[in-house]
Motif scaffolding. Structure first.
Motif, PDB file in Angstrom:
ATOM      1  N   PHE A  33      43.382  86.527  27.033  1.00 22.85           N
ATOM      2  CA  PHE A  33      44.303  85.504  26.555  1.00 22.85           C
ATOM      3  C   PHE A  33      43.625  84.618  25.515  1.00 22.85           C
ATOM      4  O   PHE A  33      42.427  84.363  25.591  1.00 22.85           O
ATOM      5  CB  PHE A  33      44.737  84.592  27.721  1.00 22.85           C
ATOM      6  N   LEU A  41      48.638  67.746  24.979  1.00 20.73           N
ATOM      7  CA  LEU A  41      49.516  68.924  24.980  1.00 20.73           C
ATOM      8  C   LEU A  41      49.051  70.003  25.951  1.00 20.73           C
ATOM      9  O   LEU A  41      49.715  71.023  26.109  1.00 20.73           O
ATOM     10  CB  LEU A  41      49.619  69.514  23.576  1.00 20.73           C
ATOM     11  N   GLY A  42      47.910  69.819  26.550  1.00 23.69           N
ATOM     12  CA  GLY A  42      47.420  70.817  27.488  1.00 23.69           C
ATOM     13  C   GLY A  42      46.995  72.095  26.789  1.00 23.69           C
ATOM     14  O   GLY A  42      46.656  72.102  25.597  1.00 23.69           O
ATOM     15  N   LEU A  43      47.035  73.185  27.528  1.00 25.52           N
ATOM     16  CA  LEU A  43      46.685  74.492  26.988  1.00 25.52           C
ATOM     17  C   LEU A  43      47.976  75.244  26.661  1.00 25.52           C
ATOM     18  O   LEU A  43      48.872  75.355  27.508  1.00 25.52           O
ATOM     19  CB  LEU A  43      45.895  75.307  28.006  1.00 25.52           C
ATOM     20  N   GLU A 102      42.895  84.249  39.320  1.00 26.01           N
ATOM     21  CA  GLU A 102      42.059  83.382  38.510  1.00 26.01           C
ATOM     22  C   GLU A 102      41.929  83.894  37.094  1.00 26.01           C
ATOM     23  O   GLU A 102      41.712  85.095  36.866  1.00 26.01           O
ATOM     24  CB  GLU A 102      40.675  83.274  39.146  1.00 26.01           C
ATOM     25  N   PHE A 105      37.601  81.338  31.855  1.00 24.85           N
ATOM     26  CA  PHE A 105      37.627  80.821  30.492  1.00 24.85           C
ATOM     27  C   PHE A 105      36.254  80.851  29.839  1.00 24.85           C
ATOM     28  O   PHE A 105      35.226  80.646  30.489  1.00 24.85           O
ATOM     29  CB  PHE A 105      38.148  79.382  30.480  1.00 24.85           C
ATOM     30  N   GLY A 106      36.268  81.061  28.544  1.00 26.02           N
ATOM     31  CA  GLY A 106      35.070  80.897  27.743  1.00 26.02           C
ATOM     32  C   GLY A 106      34.841  79.420  27.439  1.00 26.02           C
ATOM     33  O   GLY A 106      35.666  78.578  27.763  1.00 26.02           O
TER      34      GLY A 106
ATOM     35  N   TYR B  35      43.627  73.983  37.823  1.00 23.90           N
ATOM     36  CA  TYR B  35      42.359  74.139  37.123  1.00 23.90           C
ATOM     37  C   TYR B  35      41.743  72.764  36.905  1.00 23.90           C
ATOM     38  O   TYR B  35      42.440  71.770  36.702  1.00 23.90           O
ATOM     39  CB  TYR B  35      42.568  74.836  35.771  1.00 23.90           C
ATOM     40  N   GLN B  37      38.858  70.672  34.548  1.00 24.61           N
ATOM     41  CA  GLN B  37      38.114  70.743  33.289  1.00 24.61           C
ATOM     42  C   GLN B  37      37.348  69.445  33.078  1.00 24.61           C
ATOM     43  O   GLN B  37      37.949  68.382  32.911  1.00 24.61           O
ATOM     44  CB  GLN B  37      39.043  71.001  32.111  1.00 24.61           C
ATOM     45  N   GLY B  40      34.236  68.456  27.625  1.00 23.09           N
ATOM     46  CA  GLY B  40      33.356  69.386  26.922  1.00 23.09           C
ATOM     47  C   GLY B  40      33.172  70.728  27.599  1.00 23.09           C
ATOM     48  O   GLY B  40      32.444  71.587  27.093  1.00 23.09           O
ATOM     49  N   ALA B  42      34.742  74.199  30.040  1.00 18.82           N
ATOM     50  CA  ALA B  42      35.862  75.135  30.134  1.00 18.82           C
ATOM     51  C   ALA B  42      36.663  74.855  31.402  1.00 18.82           C
ATOM     52  O   ALA B  42      36.112  74.392  32.405  1.00 18.82           O
ATOM     53  CB  ALA B  42      35.338  76.560  30.158  1.00 18.82           C
ATOM     54  N   PRO B  43      37.960  75.144  31.388  1.00 23.33           N
ATOM     55  CA  PRO B  43      38.733  75.034  32.637  1.00 23.33           C
ATOM     56  C   PRO B  43      38.194  75.999  33.686  1.00 23.33           C
ATOM     57  O   PRO B  43      37.835  77.142  33.368  1.00 23.33           O
ATOM     58  CB  PRO B  43      40.152  75.433  32.214  1.00 23.33           C
ATOM     59  N   PHE B  45      38.980  77.521  37.710  1.00 26.87           N
ATOM     60  CA  PHE B  45      40.031  77.722  38.703  1.00 26.87           C
ATOM     61  C   PHE B  45      39.720  76.985  39.996  1.00 26.87           C
ATOM     62  O   PHE B  45      38.587  77.009  40.483  1.00 26.87           O
ATOM     63  CB  PHE B  45      40.147  79.225  38.967  1.00 26.87           C
ATOM     64  N   TYR B  48      45.420  78.550  44.069  1.00 33.96           N
ATOM     65  CA  TYR B  48      46.681  79.197  43.716  1.00 33.96           C
ATOM     66  C   TYR B  48      47.569  79.207  44.947  1.00 33.96           C
ATOM     67  O   TYR B  48      47.121  79.567  46.036  1.00 33.96           O
ATOM     68  CB  TYR B  48      46.419  80.622  43.240  1.00 33.96           C
ATOM     69  N   PHE B  87      44.692  70.405  35.659  1.00 34.48           N
ATOM     70  CA  PHE B  87      45.889  71.020  35.093  1.00 34.48           C
ATOM     71  C   PHE B  87      46.591  71.850  36.154  1.00 34.48           C
ATOM     72  O   PHE B  87      45.953  72.675  36.828  1.00 34.48           O
ATOM     73  CB  PHE B  87      45.532  71.947  33.922  1.00 34.48           C
ATOM     74  N   ASN B  96      50.313  85.638  33.743  1.00 36.02           N
ATOM     75  CA  ASN B  96      50.644  84.827  32.579  1.00 36.02           C
ATOM     76  C   ASN B  96      50.885  83.387  33.034  1.00 36.02           C
ATOM     77  O   ASN B  96      51.717  83.152  33.899  1.00 36.02           O
ATOM     78  CB  ASN B  96      51.892  85.389  31.931  1.00 36.02           C
ATOM     79  N   LEU B  97      50.138  82.425  32.478  1.00 31.04           N
ATOM     80  CA  LEU B  97      50.209  81.034  32.914  1.00 31.04           C
ATOM     81  C   LEU B  97      50.822  80.134  31.862  1.00 31.04           C
ATOM     82  O   LEU B  97      50.541  80.270  30.676  1.00 31.04           O
ATOM     83  CB  LEU B  97      48.813  80.513  33.246  1.00 31.04           C
ATOM     84  N   PHE B  98      51.655  79.173  32.340  1.00 28.34           N
ATOM     85  CA  PHE B  98      52.166  78.100  31.499  1.00 28.34           C
ATOM     86  C   PHE B  98      51.583  76.810  32.061  1.00 28.34           C
ATOM     87  O   PHE B  98      51.850  76.445  33.207  1.00 28.34           O
ATOM     88  CB  PHE B  98      53.692  78.070  31.535  1.00 28.34           C
ATOM     89  N   PHE B  99      50.796  76.111  31.236  1.00 21.75           N
ATOM     90  CA  PHE B  99      50.041  74.954  31.702  1.00 21.75           C
ATOM     91  C   PHE B  99      50.791  73.645  31.525  1.00 21.75           C
ATOM     92  O   PHE B  99      51.536  73.463  30.550  1.00 21.75           O
ATOM     93  CB  PHE B  99      48.717  74.855  30.943  1.00 21.75           C
ATOM     94  N   GLY B 100      50.536  72.708  32.436  1.00 20.08           N
ATOM     95  CA  GLY B 100      50.953  71.337  32.248  1.00 20.08           C
ATOM     96  C   GLY B 100      50.022  70.647  31.263  1.00 20.08           C
ATOM     97  O   GLY B 100      49.028  71.230  30.801  1.00 20.08           O
ATOM     98  N   THR B 101      50.326  69.407  30.960  1.00 18.12           N
ATOM     99  CA  THR B 101      49.554  68.687  29.942  1.00 18.12           C
ATOM    100  C   THR B 101      48.297  68.033  30.498  1.00 18.12           C
ATOM    101  O   THR B 101      47.509  67.482  29.749  1.00 18.12           O
ATOM    102  CB  THR B 101      50.421  67.628  29.266  1.00 18.12           C
TER     103      THR B 101
END
Lengths: 114, 109
Positions: A33, A41-43, A102, A105-106, B35, B37, B40, B42-43, B45, B48, B87, B96-101
């Protein structure tokens, strides 16, 4: 340990340049992804891929394209960079194994377009 | 359109409990992820939930109510290192994920 690496932590490009962001994962994950992250705005998902040579548009694909020629590598391409593409770009990968939810992420690439 | 609503900022005291809520409206829904973060970073996990109810992992728990389109992340025994953004993310398709802000949590002494 799962490892997702991205080619650059910081990148500065000029408007109109073609930009390549590379992502490599070492866990044989099927799914990869590309997201961009902006304050407040988030991801947001740009493109994703479930298999080699396969790609699907995410929520904000305009101005971007992707390439997945090998399972471990997923490239994001900005055909003609614009200032509104200044952002943090995050790559992620995940497995199709049952019970796995899960995304890994990079570290991200902070792109500045001037 | 799709949306996930969560508070933008929360402040809590070290050692306390904090709950971060998330309400979602998506075209498809398989489950809710959380998630973390750090600045600086990365997110990463956390949890779930595919089914209604509470999932507990150490100091963190996550809850889902599909009928209310609502979930929350509960952080207990807060530590300074828990200061981060959190998040929620709805799984809208296979993986497939749709993230909150995001919710920025500040833990104060």
């Amino acid at each position: 340990d799962v490892k997702v690496t991205q080619s650059s932590r910081y990148l500065v490009k000029r408007t109109g340049e073609k930009v390549f962001l590379e992502c490599v994962q070492d866990m044989d994950h099927e799914n990869m992804f590309w997201y961009r992250q902006d304050p407040g705005l988030g991801l947001r998902l740009i493109y994703f891929s479930y298999d080699v040579k396969m790609k699907e548009k995410g929520d904000i694909p305009e101005g971007y394209s992707v390439s997945r020629e090998k399972k471990e590598r997923f490239s994001l391409i900005l055909e003609s960079a614009s200032t509104n593409q200044t952002s943090m770009y995050l790559c992620a990968s995940s497995s199709n194994l049952a019970g796995n939810y899960e995304q890994y992420f990079g570290p991200g690439t902070r792109l500045t377009v001037t | 359109g799709q949306s996930l609503e969560q508070p933008s900022e929360v402040t809590a005291v070290e050692g306390a409990i904090v709950q971060i809520n998330c309400t979602y409206q998506t075209s498809g829904f398989y489950g809710l992820s959380w998630y973390q973060q750090h600045d600086g970073g990365a997110p990463t996990f956390l949890s779930y939930n595919a089914l209604d109810g509470l999932e507990e992992t150490g100091r963190f728990s996550s809850f889902l109510s599909r009928s209310d389109s609502y979930g929350y992340l509960l952080l207990q025994e807060l530590q300074m290192k828990d200061s981060a953004s959190y998040f929620c993310a709805a799984e809208t398709g296979a993986n497939n994920l749709f993230f909150g802000t995001g919710t920025r949590l500040t833990v104060i002494p």
